[in-house]
Design a protein around this motif. Structure first.
Motif, mmCIF file in Angstrom:
data_model
loop_
_atom_site.group_PDB
_atom_site.id
_atom_site.type_symbol
_atom_site.label_atom_id
_atom_site.label_comp_id
_atom_site.label_asym_id
_atom_site.label_seq_id
_atom_site.Cartn_x
_atom_site.Cartn_y
_atom_site.Cartn_z
ATOM 1 N N ARG A 23 37.407 52.644 35.737
ATOM 2 C CA ARG A 23 38.746 52.141 36.047
ATOM 3 C C ARG A 23 38.653 50.873 36.898
ATOM 4 N NH1 ARG A 23 42.857 56.137 39.011
ATOM 5 N NH2 ARG A 23 41.337 55.840 40.681
ATOM 6 N N HIS A 24 37.721 50.854 37.849
ATOM 7 C CA HIS A 24 37.538 49.684 38.701
ATOM 8 C C HIS A 24 37.171 48.463 37.859
ATOM 9 C CE1 HIS A 24 35.262 46.951 41.357
ATOM 10 N NE2 HIS A 24 36.118 47.336 42.279
ATOM 11 N N ALA A 25 36.244 48.646 36.919
ATOM 12 C CA ALA A 25 35.828 47.536 36.068
ATOM 13 C C ALA A 25 36.983 47.050 35.202
ATOM 14 C CB ALA A 25 34.643 47.962 35.199
ATOM 15 N N SER A 26 37.761 47.986 34.662
ATOM 16 C CA SER A 26 38.897 47.617 33.824
ATOM 17 C C SER A 26 39.944 46.840 34.615
ATOM 18 C CB SER A 26 39.529 48.878 33.211
ATOM 19 O OG SER A 26 40.705 48.558 32.499
ATOM 20 N N ASN A 27 40.270 47.308 35.804
ATOM 21 C CA ASN A 27 41.266 46.628 36.626
ATOM 22 C C ASN A 27 40.761 45.288 37.145
ATOM 23 O OD1 ASN A 27 43.372 48.529 36.445
ATOM 24 N ND2 ASN A 27 42.399 49.830 37.980
ATOM 25 N N ARG A 28 39.492 45.213 37.432
ATOM 26 C CA ARG A 28 38.927 43.941 37.883
ATOM 27 C C ARG A 28 39.092 42.878 36.806
ATOM 28 N NH1 ARG A 28 32.792 44.093 39.643
ATOM 29 N NH2 ARG A 28 32.610 44.647 37.445
ATOM 30 N N ARG A 29 38.899 43.269 35.549
ATOM 31 C CA ARG A 29 39.093 42.312 34.448
ATOM 32 C C ARG A 29 40.553 41.881 34.357
ATOM 33 N NH1 ARG A 29 35.265 45.782 31.972
ATOM 34 N NH2 ARG A 29 36.917 47.027 31.008
ATOM 35 N N GLN A 30 41.463 42.775 34.696
ATOM 36 C CA GLN A 30 42.892 42.448 34.646
ATOM 37 C C GLN A 30 43.247 41.342 35.642
ATOM 38 O OE1 GLN A 30 45.061 43.502 32.512
ATOM 39 N NE2 GLN A 30 44.964 45.693 32.132
ATOM 40 N N TYR A 31 42.556 41.332 36.777
ATOM 41 C CA TYR A 31 42.899 40.389 37.845
ATOM 42 C C TYR A 31 42.006 39.147 37.893
ATOM 43 C CZ TYR A 31 45.764 44.068 40.077
ATOM 44 O OH TYR A 31 46.713 45.012 40.360
ATOM 45 N N GLN A 32 40.863 39.179 37.254
ATOM 46 C CA GLN A 32 39.839 38.182 37.537
ATOM 47 C C GLN A 32 40.276 36.750 37.256
ATOM 48 O OE1 GLN A 32 36.413 39.419 35.317
ATOM 49 N NE2 GLN A 32 37.242 38.811 33.335
ATOM 50 N N ASN A 33 41.101 36.527 36.231
ATOM 51 C CA ASN A 33 41.542 35.161 35.955
ATOM 52 C C ASN A 33 42.454 34.634 37.061
ATOM 53 O OD1 ASN A 33 40.123 35.017 33.560
ATOM 54 N ND2 ASN A 33 41.836 35.720 32.309
ATOM 55 N N THR A 34 43.307 35.496 37.592
ATOM 56 C CA THR A 34 44.222 35.084 38.653
ATOM 57 C C THR A 34 43.475 34.716 39.918
ATOM 58 O OG1 THR A 34 45.818 36.667 37.756
ATOM 59 C CG2 THR A 34 46.313 35.738 39.908
ATOM 60 N N TYR A 35 42.353 35.405 40.170
ATOM 61 C CA TYR A 35 41.614 35.183 41.402
ATOM 62 C C TYR A 35 40.360 34.337 41.208
ATOM 63 C CZ TYR A 35 44.590 38.832 43.330
ATOM 64 O OH TYR A 35 45.671 39.564 43.766
ATOM 65 N N SER A 36 40.215 33.709 40.062
ATOM 66 C CA SER A 36 39.065 32.838 39.854
ATOM 67 C C SER A 36 39.200 31.602 40.727
ATOM 68 C CB SER A 36 38.966 32.433 38.382
ATOM 69 O OG SER A 36 40.054 31.591 38.023
ATOM 70 N N MET A 37 38.075 30.973 41.046
ATOM 71 C CA MET A 37 38.119 29.797 41.913
ATOM 72 C C MET A 37 38.882 28.665 41.251
ATOM 73 S SD MET A 37 37.072 29.704 44.935
ATOM 74 C CE MET A 37 37.942 28.518 45.943
ATOM 75 N N SER A 38 38.773 28.544 39.937
ATOM 76 C CA SER A 38 39.493 27.481 39.233
ATOM 77 C C SER A 38 40.998 27.665 39.351
ATOM 78 C CB SER A 38 39.082 27.454 37.757
ATOM 79 O OG SER A 38 39.370 28.691 37.132
#
Length: 474
Positions: free
Chosen positions: A123-138
């Motif tokens: 679940r952690h891995a799945s949710n991390r993918r959900q947020y990762q674009n929003t929190y990317s450095m770019s």
């Protein structure tokens, strides 16, 4: 009398069995030979008390100085100080899961997850993918204008204090840096400052409740089975707004409701232009979360929206203010570093007064600034406890000790950063020049073992935005 006698006898048997079990765990199992405080062999109260007292970062370092690379700090808890251990425990592909200590960092419900506390690896891995674009450095660099606005107001407040009689009195820079961090969080999350810099005070008791949450979760996490009862009682006694984390959740919901009531909350995420380049309009986190939810409500639920905003409040403000305070503290205590850093900043400061801010991109070409930040976070990482993980099925040998499955092991960033074999004999000294050494092998080793707790925290400390790599890692 017979029932009373039977009850007393049963209680005596229970206490005897408990005591014998504690003695057995302390002296006879395979890990009995691992050294550590005598009391820690029998009870985790030793660890809980040390957290409550404060300063476990120093306690942890002293344990390793006294006992070696593997030490016991609880009945089933072991701290590791071995250069090879970090990749084994936390590296890619690791099967170590988070310990039960993390349970107290969210509501006492199996469905109330957060990126920081979730013990469910899938679940952690799945949710991390959900947020990762929003929190990317770019994505985060687009919020520089928000950060600049808060930085300008912060400087204005300092100028006002310097011009008034209050400047003759001590100024709590830690408090003001947390005000700054919280208002940056408000800007990037809701496109509006919460008001900490405007008033110079704890708006709505948010800081106090965040501090309460951090203290409560750290101590009670040692005995997480107490969390459902204690959190319920604490929130009931505190009234309708709750206490600690529940207070932060309620405050976040109020901020979200105010944001959504405004027309600007209806804006959509800018689409790519005709050339396929993304538009640069700054869109706050909540608007992005709402848009993501509207596009796929089953995958990105309303709870995802709330959890993301709460994480901003809890994870972003504290780590950022701690990191900035550490940098300021060490720079002011070292005048030579201050003068050298000031020269570099002056050389790179824009001449155009209409755009006076040094951008994130520009800061990357300032090597001494980078070294100062990196060294300050080495000396004072934002977390002071071992990042506990549970040994996976089959057990594993770490630093010459075999740990059976189910045992808790962890590495404390403060311990790792004090390792003289990695950072040199002057590891206890603030020395930014260590990052300019000619020995490339040593520099590479220091980078591998620099865990403040994550590289994204290093980047966030420069930009003044929350550290989400921290939440994802620990």
């Amino acid at each position: 009398m017979l029932p009373l006698f039977s009850a007393v006898a049963a209680l005596g048997v229970l206490l005897s069995v408990t005591l014998l079990a504690a003695i057995w765990r302390a002296f006879f199992p395979r890990l009995a030979s691992v050294p550590g405080p005598f009391a820690a062999r029998f009870t985790d109260l030793w660890y809980a008390y040390r957290i409550y007292r404060g300063g476990f970062d120093k306690d942890n370092r002293r344990l390793h100085q006294k006992y070696g690379p593997v030490v016991r700090y609880g009945v089933n808890r072991f701290s590791i100080a071995d250069p090879l251990a970090a990749n084994v425990i936390y590296g890619p592909g690791s099967k170590f899961t988070k310990s039960s200590w993390y349970k107290t960092w969210s509501a006492p419900s199996p469905h109330a997850w957060s990126l920081f506390s979730d013990q469910d690896a899938k679940r952690h891995a799945s949710n991390r993918r959900q947020y990762q674009n929003t929190y990317s450095m770019s994505a985060l660099v687009h919020y520089e204008s928000y950060v600049d606005e808060c930085a300008d107001l912060f400087c204005q407040r300092l100028s006002e204090m310097m011009a008034s009689d209050s400047w003759s009195r001590p100024v709590d820079m830690g408090h003001w840096l947390q005000c700054y961090a919280f208002d940056v969080i408000g800007m990037i999350t809701y496109s509006k400052r919460i008001g900490f810099l405007d008033f110079g005070e704890d708006v709505g008791d948010v800081m106090r409740n965040l501090g309460d949450h951090l203290a409560y979760a750290s101590v009670v996490g040692v005995y997480p089975w107490l969390h459902p009862l204690l959190s319920t009682v604490r929130n009931w006694l505190a009234g309708s707004r709750g206490k600690g984390r529940q207070f932060i959740v309620n405050f976040t919901q109020e901020c979200m409701a105010a944001h959504q009531a405004k027309p600007k909350a209806e804006i959509s995420i800018p689409e790519d232009d005709a050339k396929g380049e993304p538009q640069r309009e700054t869109v706050d986190f909540l608007s992005k979360f709402v848009q993501k939810h509207s596009e796929n409500p089953s995958a990105f639920t309303t709870y995802h929206v709330l959890s993301g905003c709460v994480s901003n409040m809890v994870a972003g403000s504290d780590t950022t203010s701690i990191s900035l305070s550490a940098i300021l503290y060490h720079v002011l205590r070292n005048p030579d570093v201050l003068n050298r850093l000031r020269e570099e900043v002056d050389q790179h400061s824009p001449q155009d007064k209409a755009s006076p801010h040094i951008t994130f991109a520009k800061s990357q070409s300032m090597p001494y600034l980078q070294a100062v930040i990196k060294e300050a976070l080495r000396m004072h990482p934002a977390t002071g406890l071992p990042l506990e993980r549970v040994v996976p099925e089959g057990g594993l040998t770490i630093s010459g000790v075999f740990f059976p499955e189910g045992v808790i092991v962890g590495i404390n960033s403060w311990v790792e950063h004090a390792n003289k074999a990695i950072f040199g004999d002057d590891a206890d000294t603030f020395n930014p020049d260590r990052w300019f050494r000619e020995d490339k092998g040593r520099i590479s080793a220091m980078n591998r073992h620099w865990m403040p707790v994550s590289v994204s925290q290093y980047l966030s400390s420069i930009l003044g935005v929350p550290d989400y790599g921290l939440a994802m890692l620990i």
